[in-house]
Design a protein around this motif. Structure first.
Motif, PDB file in Angstrom:
ATOM      1  N   THR A 187     -47.469 -38.600  91.808  1.00  0.00           N
ATOM      2  CA  THR A 187     -47.704 -38.150  90.430  1.00  0.00           C
ATOM      3  C   THR A 187     -46.384 -37.946  89.701  1.00  0.00           C
ATOM      4  OG1 THR A 187     -49.731 -37.042  91.128  1.00  0.00           O
ATOM      5  CG2 THR A 187     -48.815 -36.392  89.004  1.00  0.00           C
ATOM      6  N   TYR A 188     -45.441 -37.313  90.383  1.00  0.00           N
ATOM      7  CA  TYR A 188     -44.135 -37.042  89.767  1.00  0.00           C
ATOM      8  C   TYR A 188     -43.406 -38.335  89.424  1.00  0.00           C
ATOM      9  CZ  TYR A 188     -39.390 -35.202  89.234  1.00  0.00           C
ATOM     10  OH  TYR A 188     -38.143 -34.888  88.750  1.00  0.00           O
ATOM     11  N   ALA A 189     -43.447 -39.300  90.327  1.00  0.00           N
ATOM     12  CA  ALA A 189     -42.688 -40.534  90.128  1.00  0.00           C
ATOM     13  C   ALA A 189     -43.378 -41.505  89.162  1.00  0.00           C
ATOM     14  CB  ALA A 189     -42.459 -41.226  91.472  1.00  0.00           C
ATOM     15  N   LEU A 190     -44.716 -41.490  89.099  1.00  0.00           N
ATOM     16  CA  LEU A 190     -45.433 -42.439  88.251  1.00  0.00           C
ATOM     17  C   LEU A 190     -45.616 -41.932  86.825  1.00  0.00           C
ATOM     18  CD1 LEU A 190     -48.287 -43.875  90.523  1.00  0.00           C
ATOM     19  CD2 LEU A 190     -46.271 -45.077  89.676  1.00  0.00           C
ATOM     20  N   THR A 191     -46.130 -40.714  86.671  1.00  0.00           N
ATOM     21  CA  THR A 191     -46.529 -40.241  85.345  1.00  0.00           C
ATOM     22  C   THR A 191     -45.922 -38.902  84.957  1.00  0.00           C
ATOM     23  OG1 THR A 191     -48.487 -39.095  86.199  1.00  0.00           O
ATOM     24  CG2 THR A 191     -48.740 -41.418  85.604  1.00  0.00           C
ATOM     25  N   ASN A 192     -45.342 -38.189  85.919  1.00  0.00           N
ATOM     26  CA  ASN A 192     -44.838 -36.833  85.671  1.00  0.00           C
ATOM     27  C   ASN A 192     -45.940 -35.938  85.093  1.00  0.00           C
ATOM     28  OD1 ASN A 192     -42.778 -34.905  85.825  1.00  0.00           O
ATOM     29  ND2 ASN A 192     -42.196 -35.206  83.690  1.00  0.00           N
ATOM     30  N   GLY A 193     -47.171 -36.194  85.534  1.00  0.00           N
ATOM     31  CA  GLY A 193     -48.297 -35.385  85.102  1.00  0.00           C
ATOM     32  C   GLY A 193     -48.919 -35.801  83.791  1.00  0.00           C
ATOM     33  N   GLY A 194     -48.335 -36.731  83.093  1.00  0.00           N
ATOM     34  CA  GLY A 194     -48.827 -37.144  81.778  1.00  0.00           C
ATOM     35  C   GLY A 194     -49.766 -38.324  81.852  1.00  0.00           C
ATOM     36  N   PRO A 195     -50.117 -38.885  80.705  1.00  0.00           N
ATOM     37  CA  PRO A 195     -49.793 -38.349  79.360  1.00  0.00           C
ATOM     38  C   PRO A 195     -50.710 -37.193  78.979  1.00  0.00           C
ATOM     39  CG  PRO A 195     -51.082 -40.365  79.191  1.00  0.00           C
ATOM     40  CD  PRO A 195     -50.825 -40.173  80.657  1.00  0.00           C
ATOM     41  N   PRO A 230     -54.424 -41.894  78.738  1.00  0.00           N
ATOM     42  CA  PRO A 230     -55.023 -40.733  79.433  1.00  0.00           C
ATOM     43  C   PRO A 230     -56.269 -41.080  80.233  1.00  0.00           C
ATOM     44  CG  PRO A 230     -54.421 -40.148  77.186  1.00  0.00           C
ATOM     45  CD  PRO A 230     -54.238 -41.633  77.294  1.00  0.00           C
ATOM     46  N   ALA A 231     -56.978 -42.121  79.838  1.00  0.00           N
ATOM     47  CA  ALA A 231     -58.198 -42.492  80.545  1.00  0.00           C
ATOM     48  C   ALA A 231     -57.919 -43.205  81.864  1.00  0.00           C
ATOM     49  CB  ALA A 231     -59.073 -43.380  79.656  1.00  0.00           C
ATOM     50  N   TRP A 232     -56.726 -43.813  81.992  1.00  0.00           N
ATOM     51  CA  TRP A 232     -56.413 -44.613  83.170  1.00  0.00           C
ATOM     52  C   TRP A 232     -55.310 -44.034  84.048  1.00  0.00           C
ATOM     53  CZ3 TRP A 232     -59.500 -48.347  84.763  1.00  0.00           C
ATOM     54  CH2 TRP A 232     -60.336 -48.973  83.831  1.00  0.00           C
ATOM     55  N   ALA A 233     -54.572 -43.055  83.577  1.00  0.00           N
ATOM     56  CA  ALA A 233     -53.419 -42.543  84.333  1.00  0.00           C
ATOM     57  C   ALA A 233     -53.847 -41.932  85.663  1.00  0.00           C
ATOM     58  CB  ALA A 233     -52.670 -41.512  83.487  1.00  0.00           C
ATOM     59  N   LEU A 234     -54.869 -41.072  85.636  1.00  0.00           N
ATOM     60  CA  LEU A 234     -55.310 -40.422  86.880  1.00  0.00           C
ATOM     61  C   LEU A 234     -55.897 -41.420  87.871  1.00  0.00           C
ATOM     62  CD1 LEU A 234     -55.528 -37.693  88.304  1.00  0.00           C
ATOM     63  CD2 LEU A 234     -57.823 -37.452  87.323  1.00  0.00           C
ATOM     64  N   PRO A 235     -56.796 -42.337  87.463  1.00  0.00           N
ATOM     65  CA  PRO A 235     -57.255 -43.356  88.417  1.00  0.00           C
ATOM     66  C   PRO A 235     -56.122 -44.218  88.968  1.00  0.00           C
ATOM     67  CG  PRO A 235     -58.728 -43.274  86.537  1.00  0.00           C
ATOM     68  CD  PRO A 235     -57.551 -42.405  86.200  1.00  0.00           C
ATOM     69  N   ALA A 236     -55.096 -44.489  88.148  1.00  0.00           N
ATOM     70  CA  ALA A 236     -53.967 -45.290  88.631  1.00  0.00           C
ATOM     71  C   ALA A 236     -53.204 -44.557  89.725  1.00  0.00           C
ATOM     72  CB  ALA A 236     -53.038 -45.633  87.469  1.00  0.00           C
ATOM     73  N   VAL A 237     -52.978 -43.255  89.514  1.00  0.00           N
ATOM     74  CA  VAL A 237     -52.297 -42.451  90.535  1.00  0.00           C
ATOM     75  C   VAL A 237     -53.138 -42.391  91.808  1.00  0.00           C
ATOM     76  CG1 VAL A 237     -51.452 -40.147  91.107  1.00  0.00           C
ATOM     77  CG2 VAL A 237     -51.029 -41.093  88.835  1.00  0.00           C
ATOM     78  N   PRO A 275     -55.432 -52.446  79.783  1.00  0.00           N
ATOM     79  CA  PRO A 275     -55.033 -51.052  79.506  1.00  0.00           C
ATOM     80  C   PRO A 275     -53.568 -50.783  79.805  1.00  0.00           C
ATOM     81  CG  PRO A 275     -56.280 -51.177  81.546  1.00  0.00           C
ATOM     82  CD  PRO A 275     -56.352 -52.543  80.931  1.00  0.00           C
ATOM     83  N   ALA A 276     -53.043 -49.792  79.109  1.00  0.00           N
ATOM     84  CA  ALA A 276     -51.700 -49.277  79.428  1.00  0.00           C
ATOM     85  C   ALA A 276     -51.889 -48.238  80.517  1.00  0.00           C
ATOM     86  CB  ALA A 276     -51.061 -48.679  78.184  1.00  0.00           C
ATOM     87  N   TRP A 277     -51.829 -48.684  81.751  1.00  0.00           N
ATOM     88  CA  TRP A 277     -52.315 -47.894  82.882  1.00  0.00           C
ATOM     89  C   TRP A 277     -51.713 -46.504  82.945  1.00  0.00           C
ATOM     90  CZ3 TRP A 277     -56.299 -49.937  85.458  1.00  0.00           C
ATOM     91  CH2 TRP A 277     -56.493 -51.314  85.345  1.00  0.00           C
ATOM     92  N   LEU A 278     -50.409 -46.383  82.858  1.00  0.00           N
ATOM     93  CA  LEU A 278     -49.752 -45.093  83.038  1.00  0.00           C
ATOM     94  C   LEU A 278     -49.565 -44.338  81.732  1.00  0.00           C
ATOM     95  CD1 LEU A 278     -47.027 -46.119  85.640  1.00  0.00           C
ATOM     96  CD2 LEU A 278     -49.333 -45.242  86.059  1.00  0.00           C
ATOM     97  N   ALA A 279     -49.830 -44.969  80.591  1.00  0.00           N
ATOM     98  CA  ALA A 279     -49.662 -44.325  79.287  1.00  0.00           C
ATOM     99  C   ALA A 279     -50.990 -43.970  78.634  1.00  0.00           C
ATOM    100  CB  ALA A 279     -48.862 -45.229  78.348  1.00  0.00           C
TER     101      ALA A 279
END
Length: 291
Positions: A231-239, A152-159, A146-150
């Motif tokens: 959150t701010y440094a990894l994804t800025n709340g996205g995607p 939507p299904a994986w961004a929150l678990p990654a953070v 997966p594209a962890w930080l890009a």
């Protein structure tokens, strides 16, 4: 009488800086922000009194509801993951390993490391093409990691994973302190009765550690509502706001969209939710915490 008055005056003089600091930097901002939650204020425009409109908008906006869902998911992952991992690490390091002192320090270092430095390192680890994690998964036979930080299904678990990794050392130290207060003779008695390692853990360790577990639970619950820097440094709340939690949403509304009144209302909703969860935790405390 004069000596007593002199003692009182002296005490007030020493307490005055703390009292003034608390009043200026704590009480007045709390009262002012609560008043602002009833206004529509764009910082550069005139504040307009709107009553409960901000609060009503929070519970009718689909964006706000998505943020609440994200916050709930993040809290469940963070609290459960932190408690479980911290307990395992504390039990392992409490067994008198020769290198336990080194590992205690190693696991605690991320907690005191700058969050931005941690986020930069994990951005590289999570990188889709050049990240260590995806290259490891490819080496293990995963064709499309997966594209962890890009994604939507994986961004929150990654953070949530990075947040757990950063804080678990602190919770481990707290639980380790609780483990070291347990009388070793209780384990010896359990061995005499034929209890194995799992039985000793269930019947001796967990019941006598419940006070420390409850303390860590409350701290982790509070921390789960305050996630911002990672959150701010990894994804800025996205995607697409997939990793936007309540604390980060407050920041966006206050300092990006300049909707200060709405952000203040969100802050107080967050405080009410956290207060409610804390009260519920204390209510059920008597059912599982052994005094």
């Amino acid at each position: 009488m004069q000596n007593r008055r002199r003692i009182v005056i002296t005490a007030l003089v020493f307490l005055l800086p703390t009292i003034v600091g608390t009043l200026i930097f704590r009480l007045i901002p709390i009262i002012w922000s609560f008043a602002l939650s009833f206004y529509e204020w764009k910082v550069f425009d005139k504040a307009v009194f709107v009553g409960w409109k901000n609060y009503a908008h929070i519970f009718t906006s689909s964006i706000s509801l998505d943020v609440f869902v994200n916050s709930a998911i993040f809290s469940v992952i963070y609290v459960a993951g932190s408690l479980a991992l911290a307990l395992v690490l504390a039990v392992v390091l409490n067994n008198g390993l020769r290198s336990s002192a080194f590992f205690r320090g190693a696991f605690f270092v991320p907690y005191i490391t700058a969050t931005v430095a941690i986020a930069l390192a994990w951005r590289w680890i999570f990188s889709t093409r050049f990240g260590v994690l995806n290259n490891l998964l490819i080496a293990l036979g995963v064709e499309n990691p997966p594209a962890w930080l890009a994604d939507p299904a994986w961004a929150l678990p990654a953070v949530a994973l990075v947040s757990i990794w950063k804080d678990v050392g602190f919770y481990m130290i707290l639980l380790l302190a609780g483990l070291q207060t347990i009388d070793p003779t209780l384990y010896q008695a359990a061995r005499v009765d034929g209890a194995g390692p799992i039985a000793r853990f269930r019947k001796v360790t967990v019941p006598l550690l419940t006070r420390s577990l409850f303390f860590v639970l409350i701290i982790a619950l509070v921390r789960s509502t305050q996630t911002f820097e990672i959150t701010y440094a990894l994804t800025n709340g996205g995607p697409n706001r997939a990793s936007t939690t309540l604390a980060f949403f407050v920041y966006q509304k206050a300092f990006v969209d300049f909707e200060v009144g709405y952000a203040a209302a969100l802050s107080y909703i967050m405080c009410v939710i956290l207060g409610f969860l804390t009260l519920v935790s204390f209510y059920f405390r008597r059912k599982w915490v052994h005094e």
